[in-house]
Write a protein that holds these residues in place. Structure first.
Motif, mmCIF file in Angstrom:
data_model
loop_
_atom_site.group_PDB
_atom_site.id
_atom_site.type_symbol
_atom_site.label_atom_id
_atom_site.label_comp_id
_atom_site.label_asym_id
_atom_site.label_seq_id
_atom_site.Cartn_x
_atom_site.Cartn_y
_atom_site.Cartn_z
ATOM 1 N N SER A 44 63.353 26.538 22.609
ATOM 2 C CA SER A 44 63.424 26.015 21.240
ATOM 3 C C SER A 44 63.006 24.552 21.196
ATOM 4 O O SER A 44 62.313 24.120 20.271
ATOM 5 C CB SER A 44 64.848 26.160 20.690
ATOM 6 N N ALA A 45 63.448 23.795 22.190
ATOM 7 C CA ALA A 45 63.090 22.377 22.247
ATOM 8 C C ALA A 45 61.579 22.201 22.413
ATOM 9 O O ALA A 45 60.973 21.315 21.797
ATOM 10 C CB ALA A 45 63.832 21.708 23.396
ATOM 11 N N LEU A 46 60.975 23.048 23.223
ATOM 12 C CA LEU A 46 59.532 22.971 23.424
ATOM 13 C C LEU A 46 58.765 23.349 22.159
ATOM 14 O O LEU A 46 57.718 22.776 21.849
ATOM 15 C CB LEU A 46 59.111 23.899 24.575
ATOM 16 N N ALA A 47 59.287 24.318 21.423
ATOM 17 C CA ALA A 47 58.593 24.828 20.244
ATOM 18 C C ALA A 47 58.755 23.942 19.024
ATOM 19 O O ALA A 47 57.891 23.938 18.135
ATOM 20 C CB ALA A 47 59.076 26.247 19.922
ATOM 21 N N ASN A 48 59.859 23.182 18.953
ATOM 22 C CA ASN A 48 60.139 22.420 17.742
ATOM 23 C C ASN A 48 60.768 21.071 18.087
ATOM 24 O O ASN A 48 61.922 21.013 18.498
ATOM 25 C CB ASN A 48 61.065 23.212 16.823
ATOM 26 N N PRO A 49 60.040 19.982 17.906
ATOM 27 C CA PRO A 49 60.585 18.661 18.249
ATOM 28 C C PRO A 49 61.644 18.157 17.280
ATOM 29 O O PRO A 49 62.274 17.131 17.544
ATOM 30 C CB PRO A 49 59.342 17.760 18.197
ATOM 31 N N ASP A 50 61.861 18.865 16.164
ATOM 32 C CA ASP A 50 62.809 18.411 15.148
ATOM 33 C C ASP A 50 64.211 18.970 15.338
ATOM 34 O O ASP A 50 65.092 18.716 14.523
ATOM 35 C CB ASP A 50 62.307 18.796 13.748
ATOM 36 N N ILE A 51 64.439 19.775 16.392
ATOM 37 C CA ILE A 51 65.759 20.358 16.639
ATOM 38 C C ILE A 51 66.504 19.552 17.688
ATOM 39 O O ILE A 51 65.949 19.185 18.732
ATOM 40 C CB ILE A 51 65.668 21.826 17.113
ATOM 41 N N GLY A 52 67.780 19.275 17.407
ATOM 42 C CA GLY A 52 68.690 18.741 18.396
ATOM 43 C C GLY A 52 69.788 19.764 18.667
ATOM 44 O O GLY A 52 69.992 20.688 17.875
ATOM 45 N N PHE A 53 70.503 19.625 19.758
ATOM 46 C CA PHE A 53 71.465 20.646 20.160
ATOM 47 C C PHE A 53 72.802 20.041 20.582
ATOM 48 O O PHE A 53 72.856 18.994 21.217
ATOM 49 C CB PHE A 53 70.921 21.453 21.349
ATOM 50 N N VAL A 54 73.876 20.732 20.210
ATOM 51 C CA VAL A 54 75.192 20.514 20.814
ATOM 52 C C VAL A 54 75.544 21.838 21.475
ATOM 53 O O VAL A 54 75.725 22.850 20.796
ATOM 54 C CB VAL A 54 76.259 20.137 19.767
ATOM 55 N N VAL A 55 75.640 21.849 22.794
ATOM 56 C CA VAL A 55 75.839 23.081 23.556
ATOM 57 C C VAL A 55 77.257 23.080 24.117
ATOM 58 O O VAL A 55 77.704 22.095 24.720
ATOM 59 C CB VAL A 55 74.806 23.213 24.690
ATOM 60 N N HIS A 56 77.950 24.205 23.930
ATOM 61 C CA HIS A 56 79.378 24.288 24.248
ATOM 62 C C HIS A 56 79.624 25.234 25.416
ATOM 63 O O HIS A 56 79.129 26.367 25.435
ATOM 64 C CB HIS A 56 80.144 24.773 23.022
ATOM 65 N N GLY A 57 80.414 24.772 26.383
ATOM 66 C CA GLY A 57 80.753 25.570 27.546
ATOM 67 C C GLY A 57 81.223 24.671 28.682
ATOM 68 O O GLY A 57 81.420 23.459 28.491
ATOM 69 N N PRO A 58 81.390 25.212 29.894
ATOM 70 C CA PRO A 58 81.837 24.406 31.038
ATOM 71 C C PRO A 58 80.813 23.313 31.360
ATOM 72 O O PRO A 58 79.657 23.606 31.653
ATOM 73 C CB PRO A 58 81.942 25.432 32.172
ATOM 74 N N GLU A 59 81.229 22.076 31.309
ATOM 75 C CA GLU A 59 80.297 20.953 31.479
ATOM 76 C C GLU A 59 79.561 20.962 32.818
ATOM 77 O O GLU A 59 78.340 20.744 32.850
ATOM 78 C CB GLU A 59 81.046 19.630 31.301
ATOM 79 N N PRO A 60 80.232 21.201 33.957
ATOM 80 C CA PRO A 60 79.500 21.167 35.232
ATOM 81 C C PRO A 60 78.362 22.183 35.277
ATOM 82 O O PRO A 60 77.256 21.867 35.749
ATOM 83 C CB PRO A 60 80.583 21.501 36.268
ATOM 84 N N GLU A 61 78.615 23.394 34.792
ATOM 85 C CA GLU A 61 77.584 24.434 34.805
ATOM 86 C C GLU A 61 76.447 24.097 33.860
ATOM 87 O O GLU A 61 75.264 24.221 34.210
ATOM 88 C CB GLU A 61 78.197 25.781 34.431
ATOM 89 N N LEU A 62 76.785 23.654 32.659
ATOM 90 C CA LEU A 62 75.754 23.364 31.668
ATOM 91 C C LEU A 62 74.934 22.135 32.034
ATOM 92 O O LEU A 62 73.741 22.056 31.705
ATOM 93 C CB LEU A 62 76.379 23.181 30.290
ATOM 94 N N THR A 63 75.539 21.170 32.711
ATOM 95 C CA THR A 63 74.801 19.982 33.131
ATOM 96 C C THR A 63 73.640 20.365 34.043
ATOM 97 O O THR A 63 72.526 19.843 33.923
ATOM 98 C CB THR A 63 75.732 18.990 33.843
ATOM 99 N N LYS A 64 73.894 21.304 34.953
ATOM 100 C CA LYS A 64 72.833 21.772 35.851
ATOM 101 C C LYS A 64 71.754 22.534 35.093
ATOM 102 O O LYS A 64 70.564 22.350 35.326
ATOM 103 C CB LYS A 64 73.430 22.669 36.936
ATOM 104 N N LEU A 65 72.189 23.403 34.165
ATOM 105 C CA LEU A 65 71.234 24.265 33.469
ATOM 106 C C LEU A 65 70.385 23.514 32.443
ATOM 107 O O LEU A 65 69.250 23.916 32.165
ATOM 108 C CB LEU A 65 71.985 25.401 32.765
ATOM 109 N N LEU A 66 70.932 22.443 31.891
ATOM 110 C CA LEU A 66 70.249 21.745 30.797
ATOM 111 C C LEU A 66 69.620 20.425 31.214
ATOM 112 O O LEU A 66 69.131 19.676 30.364
ATOM 113 C CB LEU A 66 71.248 21.493 29.658
ATOM 114 N N SER A 67 69.632 20.140 32.498
ATOM 115 C CA SER A 67 69.013 18.895 32.982
ATOM 116 C C SER A 67 67.509 19.085 33.101
ATOM 117 O O SER A 67 66.943 19.145 34.196
ATOM 118 C CB SER A 67 69.635 18.490 34.324
ATOM 119 N N ARG A 68 66.852 19.189 31.955
ATOM 120 C CA ARG A 68 65.404 19.366 31.884
ATOM 121 C C ARG A 68 64.780 18.176 31.147
ATOM 122 O O ARG A 68 65.380 17.656 30.187
ATOM 123 C CB ARG A 68 65.062 20.655 31.136
ATOM 124 N N PRO A 69 63.604 17.752 31.538
ATOM 125 C CA PRO A 69 62.963 16.602 30.875
ATOM 126 C C PRO A 69 62.801 16.799 29.365
ATOM 127 O O PRO A 69 62.988 15.857 28.594
ATOM 128 C CB PRO A 69 61.600 16.515 31.566
#
Length: 375
Positions: A44-69
């Motif tokens: 979604s981020a790649l397709a649309n630069p106008d979207i921001g996200f608040v993602v909910h779940g275990p922080e340690p797991e999500l930090t690894k999964l969402l650490s993308r440029p």
């Protein structure tokens, strides 16, 4: 709360991703786990630069999964350890659900830091939590779940509701579904004056239950205020047809129709694969028809229209299919973004107030306060 790619974060109620339309995403609860949701956020981020996200779940797991440029400065992680399982009953979840990722995702909408929430989790629990935290819009008895159904219409879709929020629906509920479905079609599909049909066992006036006939009279009387045209009773064969743009029914019938349609699409796809793999000549034919087959696959791919919208609440909630992959999650986020961008929620609330006022005036009652925005 961690803001991916930045050194600081904002508190609850603030704007976590300034300058963008923010979508709250429940990363847990889906059949494919947080990995599929995180990849859907990335797409979604790649397709649309106008979207921001608040993602909910275990922080340690999500930090690894969402650490993308591509997510730097656009994605906030809100820690939530609890997960609502598909097998959990809504009543159980309501007693202990405040620490879950689903509750946290809805809370972001409640607090105004996100304009819509997306979840792949338990439908019953999501609806129960949404009703508790967001409350129903004035004049709404029962919220509904609306889905987009592939059709022969120029838009490519029909809006069908209710598809599972509540198995019951009286005449007043069906009228509200018509109003909400028409507003969804107007803002989500760009239809100025949607055509509404009422699902029945036949198109003849004498067929159907008493509440359907009563609902038909009420819907017909609300066409001008509701800004839609009523085409009358429609049948199951009209779900993918071009006779109307919005199909209204109760949640029991709608859910069965939805699951039947999904199963039929998969069956057709499987039959085509078997047919083209049967012989050497059929494999050659498949190669020659590859472009056409890809177009067909795209049209009937349920991931393309993934996302049922909860209508009738003080906030936009999109229910993604529990088994959605990254493509499906991305489609649900796109739908939430489009509705938020159109101002759908405010327009729907205004339309419902106008109809409520008209009904009260017709009954000789003092109308409630509203506004005159054109939804």
């Amino acid at each position: 709360m961690q803001d991916i790619g930045t050194a600081s974060s904002t508190g609850t109620g603030g704007q976590p991703v300034p300058g963008r339309i923010v979508i709250s995403v429940d990363a847990m609860g889906g059949d494919r786990g947080a990995e599929a949701v995180a990849e859907g956020v990335r797409l979604s981020a790649l397709a649309n630069p106008d979207i921001g996200f608040v993602v909910h779940g275990p922080e340690p797991e999500l930090t690894k999964l969402l650490s993308r440029p591509e997510l730097q400065g656009r994605c906030v992680i809100r820690h939530a350890e609890g997960v609502v399982k598909m097998t959990d009953k809504p009543s159980q979840v309501m007693r202990s659900g405040s620490g879950t990722s689903m509750w946290s995702a809805i809370e972001s909408v409640k607090q105004g830091e996100a304009v819509a929430a997306v979840s792949c989790g338990n439908t019953g629990a999501l609806m129960a939590m949404s009703m508790i935290r967001l409350r129903k819009l004035p004049g709404v008895n029962r919220p509904a779940i609306a889905c987009l159904w592939p059709s022969r219409n120029p838009s490519g879709f029909n809006v069908t509701l209710d598809v599972g929020a509540d198995i019951r629906a009286d005449a007043e509920d069906l009228l509200q579904y018509a109003l909400m479905g028409a507003s969804y079609a107007r803002n989500g599909l760009g239809l100025q004056r949607p055509r509404v049909g009422l699902l029945n066992v036949g198109t003849e006036e004498h067929k159907g239950r008493a509440e359907l006939k009563q609902a038909q009279d009420m819907i017909l009387a609300a066409t001008e205020i509701g800004g839609f045209d009523y085409v009358g009773f429609v049948e199951g064969g009209d779900l993918p047809g071009a006779r109307c743009d919005v199909i209204v029914t109760d949640g029991f019938t709608g859910n069965i129709a939805l699951k039947t349609g999904e199963g039929t699409a998969k069956l057709v796809s499987d039959f085509l694969k078997e047919a083209f793999r049967a012989t050497f000549l059929s494999k050659i034919a498949a190669l020659l028809a590859l472009a056409s087959l890809k177009r067909l696959q795209k049209r009937i791919d349920p991931r393309r229209v993934n996302g049922g919208v909860f209508l009738g609440l003080n906030g936009t909630i999109v229910k993604s299919h529990g088994s959605a992959d990254a493509t499906g999650v991305s489609a649900a986020i796109k739908l939430a973004f489009q509705l938020a961008q159109s101002g759908f929620q405010e327009r729907l609330a205004t339309r419902l107030v106008q109809v409520t006022q008209a009904q009260q005036e017709a009954a000789g009652l003092r109308p409630v306060a509203g506004n005159d925005r054109n939804p």
